[in-house]
Design a protein around this motif. Structure first.
Motif, PDB file in Angstrom:
ATOM      1  N   GLU A  31      -3.820   0.133  -7.858  1.00  0.00           N
ATOM      2  CA  GLU A  31      -5.064  -0.490  -7.394  1.00  0.00           C
ATOM      3  C   GLU A  31      -4.871  -1.210  -6.069  1.00  0.00           C
ATOM      4  OE1 GLU A  31      -8.675  -3.138  -9.380  1.00  0.00           O
ATOM      5  OE2 GLU A  31      -6.689  -3.124 -10.303  1.00  0.00           O
ATOM      6  N   ARG A  32      -3.667  -1.720  -5.821  1.00  0.00           N
ATOM      7  CA  ARG A  32      -3.406  -2.495  -4.603  1.00  0.00           C
ATOM      8  C   ARG A  32      -2.971  -1.630  -3.428  1.00  0.00           C
ATOM      9  NH1 ARG A  32       0.611  -7.270  -5.906  1.00  0.00           N
ATOM     10  NH2 ARG A  32       0.046  -7.775  -3.739  1.00  0.00           N
ATOM     11  N   MET A  33      -2.392  -0.486  -3.683  1.00  0.00           N
ATOM     12  CA  MET A  33      -1.778   0.279  -2.593  1.00  0.00           C
ATOM     13  C   MET A  33      -2.789   1.083  -1.777  1.00  0.00           C
ATOM     14  SD  MET A  33       1.412  -0.148  -1.966  1.00  0.00           S
ATOM     15  CE  MET A  33       1.769   1.322  -1.024  1.00  0.00           C
ATOM     16  N   PHE A  34      -3.577   1.910  -2.433  1.00  0.00           N
ATOM     17  CA  PHE A  34      -4.492   2.784  -1.712  1.00  0.00           C
ATOM     18  C   PHE A  34      -5.933   2.504  -2.136  1.00  0.00           C
ATOM     19  CE2 PHE A  34      -0.890   6.087  -1.411  1.00  0.00           C
ATOM     20  CZ  PHE A  34      -0.451   5.527  -0.216  1.00  0.00           C
ATOM     21  N   PRO A  35      -6.875   2.694  -1.216  1.00  0.00           N
ATOM     22  CA  PRO A  35      -8.278   2.426  -1.559  1.00  0.00           C
ATOM     23  C   PRO A  35      -8.787   3.329  -2.670  1.00  0.00           C
ATOM     24  CG  PRO A  35      -7.989   2.592   0.828  1.00  0.00           C
ATOM     25  CD  PRO A  35      -6.708   3.065   0.203  1.00  0.00           C
ATOM     26  N   ARG A  36      -9.714   2.780  -3.422  1.00  0.00           N
ATOM     27  CA  ARG A  36     -10.389   3.543  -4.469  1.00  0.00           C
ATOM     28  C   ARG A  36     -11.666   4.153  -3.888  1.00  0.00           C
ATOM     29  NH1 ARG A  36     -12.039   2.003 -10.383  1.00  0.00           N
ATOM     30  NH2 ARG A  36     -10.372   0.475 -10.192  1.00  0.00           N
ATOM     31  N   THR A 172       1.578   9.144  14.700  1.00  0.00           N
ATOM     32  CA  THR A 172       0.193   9.070  14.220  1.00  0.00           C
ATOM     33  C   THR A 172      -0.685   8.066  14.956  1.00  0.00           C
ATOM     34  OG1 THR A 172       0.647   7.339  12.587  1.00  0.00           O
ATOM     35  CG2 THR A 172       1.064   9.621  11.906  1.00  0.00           C
ATOM     36  N   GLY A 173      -0.075   7.141  15.685  1.00  0.00           N
ATOM     37  CA  GLY A 173      -0.856   6.079  16.310  1.00  0.00           C
ATOM     38  C   GLY A 173      -1.261   4.991  15.339  1.00  0.00           C
ATOM     39  N   LYS A 174      -0.699   4.990  14.137  1.00  0.00           N
ATOM     40  CA  LYS A 174      -1.025   3.996  13.120  1.00  0.00           C
ATOM     41  C   LYS A 174       0.206   3.155  12.788  1.00  0.00           C
ATOM     42  CE  LYS A 174      -5.334   4.972  12.534  1.00  0.00           C
ATOM     43  NZ  LYS A 174      -6.378   3.962  12.868  1.00  0.00           N
ATOM     44  N   LEU A 175      -0.005   1.848  12.710  1.00  0.00           N
ATOM     45  CA  LEU A 175       1.072   0.938  12.349  1.00  0.00           C
ATOM     46  C   LEU A 175       1.102   0.783  10.832  1.00  0.00           C
ATOM     47  CD1 LEU A 175       3.231  -1.020  13.539  1.00  0.00           C
ATOM     48  CD2 LEU A 175       1.517  -2.828  13.305  1.00  0.00           C
ATOM     49  N   ALA A 176       2.174   1.239  10.223  1.00  0.00           N
ATOM     50  CA  ALA A 176       2.287   1.122   8.763  1.00  0.00           C
ATOM     51  C   ALA A 176       2.104  -0.335   8.356  1.00  0.00           C
ATOM     52  CB  ALA A 176       3.641   1.645   8.304  1.00  0.00           C
ATOM     53  N   ASN A 177       1.230  -0.569   7.388  1.00  0.00           N
ATOM     54  CA  ASN A 177       0.840  -1.948   7.064  1.00  0.00           C
ATOM     55  C   ASN A 177       1.129  -2.368   5.629  1.00  0.00           C
ATOM     56  OD1 ASN A 177      -1.079  -0.218   5.981  1.00  0.00           O
ATOM     57  ND2 ASN A 177      -2.812  -1.530   6.462  1.00  0.00           N
ATOM     58  N   LYS A 178       1.703  -1.474   4.828  1.00  0.00           N
ATOM     59  CA  LYS A 178       2.023  -1.829   3.452  1.00  0.00           C
ATOM     60  C   LYS A 178       3.439  -1.366   3.122  1.00  0.00           C
ATOM     61  CE  LYS A 178      -2.604  -2.050   1.456  1.00  0.00           C
ATOM     62  NZ  LYS A 178      -3.442  -1.711   0.280  1.00  0.00           N
ATOM     63  N   ALA A 209       6.840 -12.451  -1.712  1.00  0.00           N
ATOM     64  CA  ALA A 209       6.288 -11.215  -1.147  1.00  0.00           C
ATOM     65  C   ALA A 209       5.554 -11.514   0.157  1.00  0.00           C
ATOM     66  CB  ALA A 209       5.347 -10.556  -2.157  1.00  0.00           C
ATOM     67  N   GLU A 210       4.855 -12.651   0.218  1.00  0.00           N
ATOM     68  CA  GLU A 210       4.122 -13.015   1.426  1.00  0.00           C
ATOM     69  C   GLU A 210       5.083 -13.272   2.592  1.00  0.00           C
ATOM     70  OE1 GLU A 210       1.760 -13.398  -2.047  1.00  0.00           O
ATOM     71  OE2 GLU A 210       3.659 -14.408  -1.573  1.00  0.00           O
ATOM     72  N   LEU A 211       6.201 -13.896   2.311  1.00  0.00           N
ATOM     73  CA  LEU A 211       7.186 -14.167   3.351  1.00  0.00           C
ATOM     74  C   LEU A 211       7.850 -12.869   3.815  1.00  0.00           C
ATOM     75  CD1 LEU A 211       8.399 -16.454   4.976  1.00  0.00           C
ATOM     76  CD2 LEU A 211      10.135 -16.732   3.196  1.00  0.00           C
ATOM     77  N   LEU A 212       8.136 -11.972   2.893  1.00  0.00           N
ATOM     78  CA  LEU A 212       8.711 -10.684   3.265  1.00  0.00           C
ATOM     79  C   LEU A 212       7.752  -9.887   4.142  1.00  0.00           C
ATOM     80  CD1 LEU A 212      10.468  -9.473  -0.025  1.00  0.00           C
ATOM     81  CD2 LEU A 212      11.561 -10.243   2.097  1.00  0.00           C
ATOM     82  N   ALA A 213       6.455 -10.009   3.889  1.00  0.00           N
ATOM     83  CA  ALA A 213       5.471  -9.303   4.707  1.00  0.00           C
ATOM     84  C   ALA A 213       5.565  -9.750   6.162  1.00  0.00           C
ATOM     85  CB  ALA A 213       4.066  -9.529   4.160  1.00  0.00           C
ATOM     86  N   GLN A 214       5.758 -11.036   6.382  1.00  0.00           N
ATOM     87  CA  GLN A 214       5.920 -11.540   7.748  1.00  0.00           C
ATOM     88  C   GLN A 214       7.206 -11.015   8.374  1.00  0.00           C
ATOM     89  OE1 GLN A 214       5.358 -15.833   8.119  1.00  0.00           O
ATOM     90  NE2 GLN A 214       4.129 -15.852   6.240  1.00  0.00           N
ATOM     91  N   ILE A 215       8.268 -11.015   7.608  1.00  0.00           N
ATOM     92  CA  ILE A 215       9.565 -10.574   8.134  1.00  0.00           C
ATOM     93  C   ILE A 215       9.540  -9.090   8.478  1.00  0.00           C
ATOM     94  CG2 ILE A 215      11.988 -10.203   7.497  1.00  0.00           C
ATOM     95  CD1 ILE A 215      11.801 -12.802   5.857  1.00  0.00           C
ATOM     96  N   GLU A 220       1.093  -6.493   3.921  1.00  0.00           N
ATOM     97  CA  GLU A 220       1.325  -6.807   2.509  1.00  0.00           C
ATOM     98  C   GLU A 220       2.609  -6.151   2.021  1.00  0.00           C
ATOM     99  OE1 GLU A 220      -1.323  -6.918  -1.622  1.00  0.00           O
ATOM    100  OE2 GLU A 220      -1.879  -5.550  -0.007  1.00  0.00           O
ATOM    101  N   VAL A 221       3.418  -6.920   1.326  1.00  0.00           N
ATOM    102  CA  VAL A 221       4.535  -6.390   0.549  1.00  0.00           C
ATOM    103  C   VAL A 221       4.137  -6.449  -0.917  1.00  0.00           C
ATOM    104  CG1 VAL A 221       6.888  -6.811  -0.260  1.00  0.00           C
ATOM    105  CG2 VAL A 221       6.379  -6.908   2.183  1.00  0.00           C
ATOM    106  N   ILE A 222       4.187  -5.322  -1.580  1.00  0.00           N
ATOM    107  CA  ILE A 222       3.793  -5.226  -2.982  1.00  0.00           C
ATOM    108  C   ILE A 222       5.035  -4.935  -3.808  1.00  0.00           C
ATOM    109  CG2 ILE A 222       2.415  -3.919  -4.666  1.00  0.00           C
ATOM    110  CD1 ILE A 222       0.481  -3.333  -2.310  1.00  0.00           C
ATOM    111  N   ILE A 223       5.243  -5.727  -4.829  1.00  0.00           N
ATOM    112  CA  ILE A 223       6.420  -5.569  -5.679  1.00  0.00           C
ATOM    113  C   ILE A 223       6.041  -4.772  -6.918  1.00  0.00           C
ATOM    114  CG2 ILE A 223       8.265  -6.752  -6.920  1.00  0.00           C
ATOM    115  CD1 ILE A 223       7.620  -9.220  -5.130  1.00  0.00           C
ATOM    116  N   GLY A 224       6.769  -3.707  -7.177  1.00  0.00           N
ATOM    117  CA  GLY A 224       6.483  -2.842  -8.322  1.00  0.00           C
ATOM    118  C   GLY A 224       7.099  -3.385  -9.601  1.00  0.00           C
ATOM    119  N   TRP A 225       6.417  -4.355 -10.195  1.00  0.00           N
ATOM    120  CA  TRP A 225       6.935  -4.979 -11.421  1.00  0.00           C
ATOM    121  C   TRP A 225       6.665  -4.135 -12.667  1.00  0.00           C
ATOM    122  CZ3 TRP A 225      10.312  -8.605 -10.847  1.00  0.00           C
ATOM    123  CH2 TRP A 225      10.218  -9.557  -9.830  1.00  0.00           C
ATOM    124  N   THR A 226       5.803  -3.145 -12.575  1.00  0.00           N
ATOM    125  CA  THR A 226       5.379  -2.420 -13.771  1.00  0.00           C
ATOM    126  C   THR A 226       6.570  -1.785 -14.485  1.00  0.00           C
ATOM    127  OG1 THR A 226       3.357  -1.864 -12.573  1.00  0.00           O
ATOM    128  CG2 THR A 226       3.744  -0.739 -14.672  1.00  0.00           C
TER     129      THR A 226
END
Length: 317
Positions: A31-36, A172-178, A209-215, A220-226
């Protein structure tokens, strides 16, 4: 022996204010990674514009009294198909007639089924997106910059991600953001020397995760806890993380957009009597002398742009 005994004055019954169940918390990784994308048809097509045509310099100098240079772009189509996944839990009359507080069989069954839908979505998402063979920029632990996985002394995870982010931008001209990282990858990165060095002069001493996103220069850095149980029913329980020891760097917009690439989308079919592609129903099974609670979830995890993603396979030992 003192009389009366504890057993004489108290009959053990289930507590009404606590119980123990293992339901995983928070929104799913999928739900968090790609748009629905909510769709009204189970299957359909969508357009793909040519990346090369949109990024080729085609303007020419125009002389007096002459036509401007003409151009355009090519288009193709691809398809999605939303399978319907379903699961039910029966509550028989005899069990219902003997239930004690605090048990609420209907509530518990509904929560169980909702948790199963969430788990299925994450598992299917990992199967469809979280593998090295899927992404144009796929890499393996042995191929990252210094030839060492991130759990090894001297490894450079920040530089490795930055290099792949630049590679995606160049193509691609796109900056990876996740950046999606498995739970075991997070465990390594939060204690990695290069990460700790970046924050040693800040007031925040806990790596989040928020601090890692800045680094890592992502939104967004998303942690796969599942986690999932991999053993069969009745056997000794064996558990593991669905997202393992891997990571995925990818570009995805915040919402579905026209003329906008995304590593993937989740197409969700709003079939009749469903809400956001899900439906929980309760109905009578007279033959079984039971009430049945059933959940349905219709979706398709579809990769739509392989070149905006890089998969780091086994990036920690």
């Amino acid at each position: 022996m003192p009389q009366p005994t504890t057993a004489d004055v108290h009959v053990s019954v289930p507590l009404t204010n606590i119980s123990v169940a293992y339901m995983q918390e928070g929104p799913s990784v999928a739900e968090r990674m790609f748009p629905r994308v909510n769709v009204t048809k189970q299957a359909n097509k969508y357009y793909i514009y040519s990346k090369n045509d949109f990024n080729r310099v085609q303007m020419e100098k125009r002389g007096p009294g002459t036509e401007s240079a003409g151009s355009g772009w090519t288009m193709t189509t691809s398809t999605y198909y939303c399978d319907v996944f379903a699961l039910h839990k029966d509550i028989d009359d005899q069990t219902r007639g003997n239930v004690d507080a605090p048990l609420d069989l209907d509530r518990d069954a509904a929560k169980f089924l909702a948790g199963q839908a969430k788990l299925k979505w994450d598992k299917q998402w990992a199967t469809d997106f979280f593998a090295a063979s899927i992404w144009t920029g796929s890499t393996t632990g042995a191929d990252i910059t210094v030839g060492t996985v991130w759990s090894t002394s001297g490894s450079t995870p920040i530089e490795d991600v930055a290099a792949q982010q630049t590679s995606i931008m160049k193509k691609t001209g796109k900056l990876a953001n996740k950046l999606l990282i498995g739970a075991e990858v997070f465990s390594i990165l939060r204690n990695h020397a290069s990460v700790l060095d970046r924050i040693k002069y800040t007031s925040k001493g806990v790596v989040t995760a928020e601090l890692l996103a800045q680094i890592f220069n992502v939104e967004e850095v998303i942690i796969g806890w599942t986690m999932e149980t991999t053993s069969v029913e009745g056997a000794t329980g064996t558990q593991g993380f669905i997202f393992g020891k891997h990571a995925l760097l990818v570009y995805a917009p915040s919402s579905p957009s026209l003329m906008e690439p995304s590593g993937g989308y989740t197409f969700v079919w709003n079939f009749p009597n469903s809400n956001q592609g899900q439906s929980i129903s309760k109905f009578r099974m007279d033959k079984l002398k039971s009430d049945r609670l059933e959940i349905e979830f219709s979706f398709d995890c579809k990769q739509t742009a392989a070149d905006v993603g890089v998969f780091f396979a086994s990036c920690v030992a």
